[in-house]
Scaffold this motif. Structure first.
Motif, PDB file in Angstrom:
ATOM      1  N   ILE A  67      36.651  52.756  70.997  1.00 14.87           N
ATOM      2  CA  ILE A  67      37.258  51.556  71.904  1.00 14.87           C
ATOM      3  C   ILE A  67      39.064  52.045  71.139  1.00 14.87           C
ATOM      4  O   ILE A  67      39.092  51.065  70.629  1.00 14.87           O
ATOM      5  N   ARG A  68      39.271  52.705  71.509  1.00 12.59           N
ATOM      6  CA  ARG A  68      41.257  53.074  71.144  1.00 12.59           C
ATOM      7  C   ARG A  68      41.670  52.521  71.617  1.00 12.59           C
ATOM      8  O   ARG A  68      42.257  52.906  73.008  1.00 12.59           O
ATOM      9  N   VAL A  69      42.488  51.183  71.562  1.00 11.51           N
ATOM     10  CA  VAL A  69      44.477  50.354  72.021  1.00 11.51           C
ATOM     11  C   VAL A  69      44.740  50.930  71.285  1.00 11.51           C
ATOM     12  O   VAL A  69      45.021  50.436  70.129  1.00 11.51           O
ATOM     13  N   PHE A  70      46.323  51.454  71.760  1.00  8.54           N
ATOM     14  CA  PHE A  70      47.369  51.420  71.239  1.00  8.54           C
ATOM     15  C   PHE A  70      48.193  51.167  71.896  1.00  8.54           C
ATOM     16  O   PHE A  70      48.236  51.037  73.094  1.00  8.54           O
ATOM     17  N   VAL A  71      49.316  50.434  71.503  1.00  4.15           N
ATOM     18  CA  VAL A  71      50.742  49.941  72.140  1.00  4.15           C
ATOM     19  C   VAL A  71      51.916  50.906  72.093  1.00  4.15           C
ATOM     20  O   VAL A  71      51.812  51.563  70.548  1.00  4.15           O
ATOM     21  N   ALA A  72      52.765  50.947  72.439  1.00  2.00           N
ATOM     22  CA  ALA A  72      53.906  51.738  72.599  1.00  2.00           C
ATOM     23  C   ALA A  72      54.662  50.606  72.184  1.00  2.00           C
ATOM     24  O   ALA A  72      54.971  50.382  72.592  1.00  2.00           O
ATOM     25  N   VAL A  73      55.461  50.792  70.680  1.00  2.00           N
ATOM     26  CA  VAL A  73      56.639  49.498  70.640  1.00  2.00           C
ATOM     27  C   VAL A  73      58.080  49.649  70.254  1.00  2.00           C
ATOM     28  O   VAL A  73      57.975  51.542  69.304  1.00  2.00           O
ATOM     29  N   HIS A  74      58.790  49.306  70.666  1.00  2.11           N
ATOM     30  CA  HIS A  74      60.373  50.188  71.294  1.00  2.11           C
ATOM     31  C   HIS A  74      61.396  49.034  70.616  1.00  2.11           C
ATOM     32  O   HIS A  74      61.336  47.646  71.088  1.00  2.11           O
ATOM     33  N   GLU A  75      61.251  49.002  69.242  1.00  2.00           N
ATOM     34  CA  GLU A  75      62.890  47.729  68.955  1.00  2.00           C
ATOM     35  C   GLU A  75      62.292  46.577  68.861  1.00  2.00           C
ATOM     36  O   GLU A  75      62.171  45.457  69.407  1.00  2.00           O
TER      37      GLU A  75
END
Length: 223
Positions: free
Chosen positions: A45-53
């Motif tokens: 199970i692949r959980v990724f987040v987009a992190v901005h600043e």
């Protein structure tokens, strides 16, 4: 923007992601915080987040089934408009899945995704974020090549209370756009595998599975 995998509920990024989920999705679509421990530790199970600043502004969860050679997009969250989060997540996910299929010695056949029917769920606000609006999301998936699997779809509530969640379609993206139908057995095997984690299956879901099992193929229809 950074694409960062989350593998533990102790990761501060997961705390931000879970709060974002609660802001965006209706309660029955959000797994409790502590119940995420095992899924996050599951290598499949692949959980990724987009992190901005330093802030989680988007997230996606998906998985690749080596034996089926298909993927499933569990969810995609766009927390803000105007940052290009949707294309960023879609492109990163596609590249990752392409690599996983190549490691399996294959070219990915396609990917499942559940999508709200805006004509049945227009009362959901989805956190007031316009890119998450069901009308917008449906159009985006259509442009990406997803098509609706032609049967009435329900799924078990993630509250595991035996209730059926309606107002969605199950869709599928084929990498070969000439494919007009997929094997009904693939759909059944996938759904049974995917919802193994929820033991309390509603009768409507069981009836749906029985109906699919009676078919040879499931047609793919435009939204």
């Amino acid at each position: 923007m950074d694409y960062i995998r989350v593998t533990s509920i102790d990761d501060p990024l997961f705390t931000q992601m879970h709060q974002l989920m609660q802001n965006i999705f209706p309660p029955e679509e959000v797994l409790e915080f502590d119940l995420w421990k095992e899924p996050l530790e599951d290598s499949g199970i692949r959980v990724f987040v987009a992190v901005h600043e330093g802030q989680v502004v988007g997230a996606t969860e998906y998985r690749y089934y080596e034996d089926f050679n298909v993927a499933m997009t569990d969810f995609t969250i766009i927390g803000q408009a105007g940052l290009g989060i949707g294309p960023f997540l879609a492109n990163k996910r596609a590249a990752d899945l392409k690599a996983l299929a190549e490691e399996n010695g294959k070219e990915l056949f396609g990917m499942f995704a559940e999508i709200y029917d805006p004509y049945r769920v227009d009362d959901y606000e989805f956190g007031g974020v316009k890119p998450m609006d069901p009308y917008v999301r449906r159009e985006v998936l259509s442009h990406l090549g997803y098509r609706r699997l032609d049967f009435p779809y329900v799924h078990p509530s993630w509250n595991n209370d035996g209730e059926a969640v309606e107002g969605l379609d199950l869709s599928f993206l084929t990498l070969d756009p000439e494919v007009q139908a997929i094997d009904a057995k693939l759909v059944v095997k996938f759904l049974k595998r995917y919802y193994t984690v929820l033991p309390n299956k509603p009768k409507k879901w069981l009836d749906m599975i029985a109906s699919i099992e009676s078919k040879e193929t499931i047609a793919l229809k435009s939204f």
